[in-house]
Design a protein around this motif. Sequence first.
Motif, short mmCIF file in Angstrom:
data_model
loop_
_atom_site.label_atom_id
_atom_site.label_comp_id
_atom_site.label_asym_id
_atom_site.label_seq_id
_atom_site.Cartn_x
_atom_site.Cartn_y
_atom_site.Cartn_z
N SER A 18 1.96 1.77 -3.51
CA SER A 18 0.80 2.23 -4.14
C SER A 18 0.34 3.82 -3.96
O SER A 18 -0.41 4.33 -4.67
CB SER A 18 -0.37 1.43 -4.00
OG SER A 18 -0.02 0.14 -4.46
N ILE A 26 -1.13 4.67 -1.17
CA ILE A 26 -2.37 4.56 -0.23
C ILE A 26 -1.93 5.07 1.16
O ILE A 26 -2.69 5.73 1.91
CB ILE A 26 -3.04 3.45 -0.29
CG1 ILE A 26 -3.74 3.07 -1.76
CG2 ILE A 26 -4.20 3.00 0.72
CD1 ILE A 26 -4.86 3.74 -2.03
N GLY A 84 -9.96 -0.28 -15.18
CA GLY A 84 -8.59 -0.65 -14.89
C GLY A 84 -7.81 0.27 -15.86
O GLY A 84 -6.67 0.59 -15.64
N TYR A 115 -8.31 3.33 -16.24
CA TYR A 115 -8.84 4.83 -15.94
C TYR A 115 -7.66 5.97 -16.31
O TYR A 115 -8.05 7.06 -16.58
CB TYR A 115 -9.15 4.93 -14.63
CG TYR A 115 -10.07 6.22 -14.27
CD1 TYR A 115 -11.09 6.57 -14.44
CD2 TYR A 115 -9.27 7.22 -13.65
CE1 TYR A 115 -11.95 7.52 -14.13
CE2 TYR A 115 -9.84 8.33 -13.32
CZ TYR A 115 -11.28 8.56 -13.42
OH TYR A 115 -12.06 9.79 -13.29
N THR A 116 -6.40 5.59 -16.10
CA THR A 116 -5.30 6.61 -16.12
C THR A 116 -5.13 7.07 -17.53
O THR A 116 -5.39 6.08 -18.52
CB THR A 116 -3.92 6.22 -15.77
OG1 THR A 116 -3.71 5.07 -16.38
CG2 THR A 116 -4.07 5.83 -14.11
N LYS A 153 0.92 -1.09 0.02
CA LYS A 153 -0.09 -0.06 0.07
C LYS A 153 0.90 1.02 0.09
O LYS A 153 0.52 2.24 -0.65
CB LYS A 153 -0.74 -0.04 1.27
CG LYS A 153 -2.15 -0.95 0.98
CD LYS A 153 -3.14 -0.67 2.41
CE LYS A 153 -3.98 -1.80 2.25
NZ LYS A 153 -4.98 -1.42 3.42
N VAL A 158 -0.13 4.97 -10.33
CA VAL A 158 -0.46 4.01 -11.25
C VAL A 158 -0.20 4.15 -12.86
O VAL A 158 0.15 3.28 -13.55
CB VAL A 158 -2.14 4.02 -11.31
CG1 VAL A 158 -2.82 2.95 -12.44
CG2 VAL A 158 -2.62 3.35 -9.89
N HIS A 182 -1.72 -2.72 -8.78
CA HIS A 182 -1.81 -3.33 -7.34
C HIS A 182 -3.12 -4.11 -7.35
O HIS A 182 -4.18 -3.33 -7.50
CB HIS A 182 -1.51 -1.96 -6.25
CG HIS A 182 -1.61 -2.70 -4.96
ND1 HIS A 182 -1.43 -1.92 -3.86
CD2 HIS A 182 -1.92 -3.90 -4.43
CE1 HIS A 182 -1.73 -2.58 -2.57
NE2 HIS A 182 -1.99 -3.90 -2.94
N ARG A 220 -11.31 -6.97 -4.13
CA ARG A 220 -11.81 -5.71 -3.85
C ARG A 220 -12.37 -5.13 -5.45
O ARG A 220 -12.07 -4.09 -6.03
CB ARG A 220 -10.94 -4.79 -3.61
CG ARG A 220 -10.08 -4.93 -2.43
CD ARG A 220 -11.20 -4.83 -1.25
NE ARG A 220 -11.20 -3.40 -0.69
CZ ARG A 220 -10.13 -2.64 0.08
NH1 ARG A 220 -9.11 -3.37 0.65
NH2 ARG A 220 -10.52 -1.49 0.16
N PRO A 276 -1.76 8.27 -5.48
CA PRO A 276 -1.76 7.05 -6.24
C PRO A 276 -2.02 7.03 -7.76
O PRO A 276 -1.62 6.26 -8.45
CB PRO A 276 -3.08 6.46 -5.45
CG PRO A 276 -3.30 7.08 -4.36
CD PRO A 276 -2.68 8.44 -4.45
N GLN A 277 -2.85 7.97 -8.06
CA GLN A 277 -3.14 8.06 -9.68
C GLN A 277 -1.70 8.22 -10.55
O GLN A 277 -1.76 7.72 -11.46
CB GLN A 277 -4.13 9.05 -9.87
CG GLN A 277 -3.80 10.42 -9.64
CD GLN A 277 -4.22 11.00 -8.38
OE1 GLN A 277 -4.49 10.09 -7.36
NE2 GLN A 277 -4.63 12.44 -8.30
#
Lengths: 297, 239
Positions: B48, B50, B100, B102-103, B45, B74, B80, B86, B70-71
């Motif tokens: 990543s 978080i 998945g 999204y970026t 985490k 990624v 991750h 989740r 985080p963005q």
Amino acid sequence: MLEILNLNVIIQLLINGILFGTMYGIAAIGLSLIFGTMRIIFLAQGSMIILFAYVCYWLFELLGLDPYISLILIVLISLWLGAGIYRALFKGAVAQEDKNISLLIAIGLMFLLENLMTVFWTANPRSISTSYTSYVFRPMGIGIPFNRLMGFIMAVLSTTGVVLFLKKTFIGIAVRAAAEDMEAATLLGINPHRVNGTAFAIGTGLAGIAGVELATIYPFDPFFGFIFVLKAMIALAIGGIGSVFGALLGGIILGLLESLASFFIGGGWSDAVSYAVFLLILMLRPEGLLVRSVKKA
Amino acid sequence: MLEIQGLDVFYDDVQAVWDVSLHVDEGSIVALVGANGAGKSTLLKTISGITPAERGAILFSGKSLTNLPPQDIVDMGISHVPEGRRLFSNLTVLENLKLGSYTPRARRTIEQSLGRAYDLFPVLRNRRNQKAGSLSGGEQQMLAIARAMMSRPRILMLDEPSLGLSPILVRTMFELIMNLNSQNVTILLVEQNIHQALKIADRAYVLKNGKITMTGGGEELLSDPEVQKAYIGARWSRQ
């Protein structure tokens, strides 16, 4: 009392209830969206609705703008204002990861708006009366007030718009994902502030639409907002949080309940009945009356 | 490719990771093993973004990503798969996959990524309009990995991918990890199924109470008597 209990009266009550309930419904959708990603009840939602009702009132009184034309303007203002309120007031609190701070900010905003509106417009009830406000359609002897019908159409259109937004756009899907699991959404690169801000903008946009609907139907004063947000919470309790059409339906059912209660029990009883229903639902079916039972996972 | 230096992480005022340094070479499989609560998930985490790092540095291809949002992480190519999958269970399989990508970088190649995901897991193509929550456990794990691959990662971090799967599916899962690795995806694997993890890992780190206590090649650690005694037990070492 029995002789007036004919079919026409019942239908009239039902129609009034449905048309008025859509206003609760779109306020509830706004609450539900903001709750979805931020996990707080945005208690200032009702005061935002009243604020936009006053904006509509002013545009009408000062500039002579027809409320259904100023609606377009108000939707744009309210979307922008919603995103702005999130950035200015909530962004920092969300970073603290303490929901209580956000909730307190919402309460503070509610009181601030109530008092500002009292200063600007006094506590006297206002309403908009246009040449067509009191126009009533009479298909088959049932009276349908024009302004309430317009309100119903606005609510159905905006609800459909929100559903399409949440299903068809990338950011809309992200808002739904974040409502389920913010951390998992964050791990995919979804910025929490983007989805929160979007939920806020749409929630406030819906408040703008509800505000115009209210201004054209009902007299309002600065303190009506708190009652309004309570009614929206009841609509959510009926419809279940997290479903857009459920929230609209919850609002309509609440409108029906109030309309029937004020006729059959007495005018003062409609609020008491709706709060009693609220408590009963929370006691018996806390997941929402219309929601299929939550799966035990 | 991924390098961590002197990392300290706190979780609610309790220090969960103590002075951890490790590195993951491009194209390798690196396993992080250890008991429950050893700090493995916290470490992932933190990479990543978080969970914030208190001290230390995390470098990816020489660039620092310590405490970036985080963005951005990624978007740099780190994906991750969290423990417990989740998934968004009320969203469809297709919606999960799309998110998945999204970026901004991944979104440009979303159609190719979708095609690749369906080639890798044909069952997801058939179920693309089904809600993710209606999938079986094994299918959900496939979807979680497929979703993470949609961001076109250079390194894939998997947190307990075999958790809750039947023994046959566990084997499929480890075969899949090796398969992804052979397609140039670097793997950082957190596992409690230590035997299997060490078997496929090029290198591994043993984490205990937030500190690295042992490091070495996967097979090397697997035959280490201390590791066998502490984590694997006689029952497993016979295999």
